[in-house]
Design an enzyme around this catalytic site. Sequence first.
Site, mmCIF file in Angstrom:
data_model
loop_
_atom_site.group_PDB
_atom_site.id
_atom_site.type_symbol
_atom_site.label_atom_id
_atom_site.label_comp_id
_atom_site.label_asym_id
_atom_site.label_seq_id
_atom_site.Cartn_x
_atom_site.Cartn_y
_atom_site.Cartn_z
ATOM 1 N N GLU A 1 -5.094 -13.360 -7.032
ATOM 2 C CA GLU A 1 -4.416 -14.590 -6.615
ATOM 3 C C GLU A 1 -3.597 -15.214 -7.744
ATOM 4 O O GLU A 1 -3.013 -16.278 -7.567
ATOM 5 C CB GLU A 1 -5.423 -15.594 -6.047
ATOM 6 C CG GLU A 1 -6.009 -16.609 -7.019
ATOM 7 C CD GLU A 1 -7.125 -16.057 -7.891
ATOM 8 O OE1 GLU A 1 -7.988 -16.843 -8.293
ATOM 9 O OE2 GLU A 1 -7.128 -14.846 -8.194
ATOM 10 N N HIS A 16 -10.466 -15.354 -7.912
ATOM 11 C CA HIS A 16 -11.461 -15.584 -8.957
ATOM 12 C C HIS A 16 -12.548 -16.507 -8.418
ATOM 13 O O HIS A 16 -12.623 -17.690 -8.752
ATOM 14 C CB HIS A 16 -10.816 -16.211 -10.191
ATOM 15 C CG HIS A 16 -9.941 -15.281 -10.964
ATOM 16 N ND1 HIS A 16 -8.638 -14.986 -10.584
ATOM 17 C CD2 HIS A 16 -10.169 -14.580 -12.107
ATOM 18 C CE1 HIS A 16 -8.109 -14.144 -11.458
ATOM 19 N NE2 HIS A 16 -9.005 -13.879 -12.388
#
Length: 305
Positions: free
Chosen positions: A195, A122
Amino acid sequence: MSVQDRLTDALYGLGWSAVKKLPEPVAVRLGRTIADVAWKRRGKGVRRLESNYARVVPDASPERLAELSRAGMRSYLRYWMESFRLPAWSEERIRDGFTLKDSHLLTDSIAAGRGVVLALPHMANWDLAGAWVTTDQKIPFTTVAERLKPESLYDRFVAYREGLGMEVLPHSGGSAFGTLARRLRDGGLVCLVAERDLSASGVEVTFFGERTRIPAGPALLAQQTGALLMPVTLWYDDSPVMRGRVHPAIEVPESGTRAEKTSVMAQALADAFASGIADHPEDWHMLQRLWLADLEPRPSTGEPS
């Protein structure tokens, strides 16, 4: 739908309808103002962002962490202001708004008919990167979206991303993996933000020295389809242009069980993410708990500690 859900949906709807009509300098100033107000209030998201940065920059002083969290909130609101405005951007504006280093690693593979999984953390504006792929490179791709509450808000996000040229599949429901695999076997592109594990059944990896879980999907898709798995990291600099890098493909290990191969590939993916985040921590928008040590503890067994 509850009052809170209706309010949330209305606010996002207002953002997409109103912010995209603002002159760009006005939108930039608005985003920075909102970010600074949120940072000064030090709500839960800001405190969590600062705590996460403490893992990324372990020797940072409290003053440095405060600077990072302020810059992080400004980066996060830049993402939102850009995203609200993206549907109104021209192809030229999208093309000029992003530069991708080593993009040939992606385009050469697609041109050769080999599927590619791009996995991103992100960072910065992944929607802008996706819009650049579909409009400037003319490469369609498939992605997966987390089901948001209320359902109407999820529908807004799907319509927004489909409007940018993406095929969007729901994260839940069980059918996404099979569809992604078919796209890859056909030589297509799949892009996944990867992630943070949303399934609670991801692969354990070491990330900035501590254990966390990341999704197994990118590694499993590469193993099962023969597609290349390539990490991508993104960042902003002082210019209006967002920048990114395609990292070298993560190879499938020649030996080991499927679980062992997945573990090795997931760790390599986490390492690539960590390298990009360490270089540009303020552009990593992780306002949630990530590391296992920060997650809610399991219920007590009643045994003495």
